[in-house]
Design a protein around this motif. Structure first.
Motif, PDB file in Angstrom:
ATOM      1  N   PHE A 195       0.747   3.658   2.363  1.00  0.00           N
ATOM      2  CA  PHE A 195       0.622   4.309   3.668  1.00  0.00           C
ATOM      3  C   PHE A 195       1.755   3.871   4.592  1.00  0.00           C
ATOM      4  O   PHE A 195       1.974   2.670   4.792  1.00  0.00           O
ATOM      5  N   ALA A 239      -4.444   7.487   7.841  1.00  0.00           N
ATOM      6  CA  ALA A 239      -3.153   6.793   7.877  1.00  0.00           C
ATOM      7  C   ALA A 239      -2.291   7.275   9.036  1.00  0.00           C
ATOM      8  O   ALA A 239      -1.681   6.477   9.753  1.00  0.00           O
ATOM      9  N   LEU A 263      -9.064   2.416   4.691  1.00  0.00           N
ATOM     10  CA  LEU A 263      -7.994   2.669   3.728  1.00  0.00           C
ATOM     11  C   LEU A 263      -7.927   1.635   2.610  1.00  0.00           C
ATOM     12  O   LEU A 263      -7.424   1.941   1.520  1.00  0.00           O
ATOM     13  N   GLN A 286      -7.651  10.207   3.495  1.00  0.00           N
ATOM     14  CA  GLN A 286      -6.734   9.063   3.535  1.00  0.00           C
ATOM     15  C   GLN A 286      -5.481   9.336   4.363  1.00  0.00           C
ATOM     16  O   GLN A 286      -5.144   8.538   5.242  1.00  0.00           O
ATOM     17  N   ARG A 298     -11.995   8.976   0.660  1.00  0.00           N
ATOM     18  CA  ARG A 298     -11.429   9.644  -0.495  1.00  0.00           C
ATOM     19  C   ARG A 298     -10.633  10.877  -0.101  1.00  0.00           C
ATOM     20  O   ARG A 298     -10.821  11.453   0.962  1.00  0.00           O
ATOM     21  N   THR A 343       0.848  -1.184   0.000  1.00  0.00           N
ATOM     22  CA  THR A 343       0.000   0.000   0.000  1.00  0.00           C
ATOM     23  C   THR A 343       0.888   1.239   0.000  1.00  0.00           C
ATOM     24  O   THR A 343       2.112   1.147   0.056  1.00  0.00           O
ATOM     25  N   PRO A 403     -12.438   2.363   1.005  1.00  0.00           N
ATOM     26  CA  PRO A 403     -11.543   3.502   1.243  1.00  0.00           C
ATOM     27  C   PRO A 403     -12.253   4.851   1.204  1.00  0.00           C
ATOM     28  O   PRO A 403     -13.118   5.097   0.366  1.00  0.00           O
TER      29      PRO A 403
END
Length: 473
Positions: free
Chosen positions: A130, A205, A191, A201, A197, A128, A195
């Motif tokens: 993040f 995170a 996430l 995010q 938007r 990912t 998820p």
């Protein structure tokens, strides 16, 4: 340690035997991941110094190797070790054998299997985007279920304890066992699987990352410190009546401090402001710890206490650093530089030193045999107390120099990179020292396991542990 002819099993109880092999597996796995993450961290730093290193190997380019190193350290070393130590503390303080120990073994097996598959997925490019949450989405539900399997016996140890009075160590461990799966599951949903938007995010995170560090790793490390000081020194903690205030201050403010990483970003202005205020308020928690645990800084004591003292000092400095350098006037210099890496390394070093102290204390009781070599313990101690401060210091100096230079539009990036190169070379040397120390620790623990498998005949060759029982937490 003291020399004695009495059997080393005298300090080992049925409580330890009930959790022996599942917790030993968790510790062995954690040390294996620690060494692996140390090797990849060193390799990653060398890639910064020599960009052509492994440039033709798609699986180990800089970004993927950095994600592998971070995930192996956090989800391999930190989570495995935290669960082993946390469960042992709950068993010891609760006065009842570990129930559902098989669930710990099954959960540990699937957690480490999932992590191995996840690191392979990162190498293949499936991570990912993040930080602190880079494992591929397809492996994360398995890891959540595996964590729940390992944490459930801890909850049973808390609810089924024979000793009704509770101690600060128990509060912190139980809070960590509940808060991590909550934050982990929320992050997975918001996430990965449904998820949110846009700007939400990075907000989610950073929230997860702060909860992972501040409400899972930090409470386990603090629980260790509250347990070891009175156990080893046999003294009641000073100002212990204030301990609940420190506990609740951590729970109330730690989650809010993640927004300091979003200063200057496209987020509502109140988020970073709230984070700055929360980081300052969290200093109250650190002040309580300093009052309760100041006995760790007294001269003398075992190497385990010295590891714990180093962990406490690093944790207090980490809290002060977060509060001071989250201020906008300083953050404009340190943001997006090596200085933030130095802050991260300081906190993770505090956690690691505290867990080292715990493992050196619990492993002989868990396995019924004392550590074979004091020399190897001293080697690990020296490597840790040289490597961690040097690594933090050089990254902080490099980051400050980098931040000041970035504020000057006339200084080209090539010049900035050249000026920070000597600092990174020292950082690579510090990482090599840490890798050596952690490898020594892994070999030593593996040797302890081998000696314990031989049975009682070999125990008499080693020195007896002190009885480390006291009435405080």
């Amino acid at each position: 340690m003291t020399t004695s002819s009495s059997p080393a099993l005298a300090e080992v109880s049925d409580l330890d035997r009930s959790a022996r092999w599942p917790l030993a597996f968790l510790i062995l796995a954690s040390l294996g991941w620690l060494v692996f993450s140390g090797f990849t961290a060193l390799l990653n730093t060398l890639q910064v110094l020599e960009p052509r290193l492994l440039a033709d190997c798609e699986w180990f380019i800089y970004g993927r190797l950095q994600a592998i190193q971070e995930s192996a350290f956090l989800y391999g070393w930190a989570v495995n070790a935290a669960l082993a130590v946390g469960l042992w503390l709950l068993v010891r303080l609760g006065g009842a054998p570990l129930r559902a120990a098989n669930w710990v073994a099954v959960g540990a097996l699937f957690w480490n299997l999932g992590l191995t598959l996840g690191l392979g997925g990162i190498a293949a490019g499936h991570m990912t985007s993040f930080a602190l949450f880079q494992l591929p989405d397809y492996i994360q539900p398995l890891m959540l279920a595996a964590f729940a399997a390992m944490a459930a016996p801890g909850v049973l140890a808390w609810t089924g304890r024979r000793e009704r009075p509770t101690f600060a160590s128990q509060w912190y461990v139980v809070a960590a066992l509940f808060l991590f799966p909550w934050a982990f599951s929320v992050a997975q949903v918001m996430l990965l699987f449904a998820p949110v938007r846009g700007v939400l995010q990075p907000i989610i995170a950073t929230w997860f990352g702060q909860n992972f560090l501040g409400l899972f790793l930090a409470p386990i490390a603090i629980a260790v410190l509250y347990y070891l000081l009175p156990k080893i020194k046999g003294q009641v903690l000073p100002a212990y009546d204030f301990a609940p205030y420190g506990f609740w201050a951590l729970l109330l403010f730690a989650s809010w401090t993640g927004g300091r990483h979003l200063i200057g970003g496209p987020v509502p202005a109140w988020l970073p402001t709230t984070a700055i205020a929360a980081a300052s308020m969290l200093l109250f928690h650190h002040l309580i710890l300093a009052l309760n645990l100041r006995g760790l800084f007294a001269p003398g004591g075992s190497l385990a206490l010295k590891f714990a003292a180093g962990g406490l000092a690093a944790y207090l400095l980490s809290g002060l650093s977060d509060a001071v350098f989250s201020m906008r006037g300083l953050s404009v210099i340190t943001h997006f530089t090596y200085f933030e890496q130095a802050q991260s390394q300081l906190f993770l070093g505090a956690f690691s030193l505290s867990i080292f102290a715990a493992i050196y204390t619990l492993a002989p009781r868990l396995l019924g045999i004392v550590w074979p070599s004091v020399t190897l313990i001293r080697a690990h101690f020296l490597a840790s107390f040289i490597g961690i401060p040097v690594l933090v210091l050089v990254l902080a100096l490099a980051g400050w120099q980098q931040g000041v230079a970035l504020a000057d539009a006339e200084i080209p990036l090539r010049t900035i990179a050249a000026n920070t190169r000597p600092w990174l070379q020292v950082a690579a040397a510090a990482q090599a020292v840490l890798l050596f120390g952690n490898l020594t620790f892994l070999v030593h623990f593996a040797g302890l396991l081998c000696f314990s498998r031989r049975g009682g005949a070999s125990i008499a060759q080693f020195r007896q542990l002190q009885a480390l029982e006291a009435t405080a937490s």
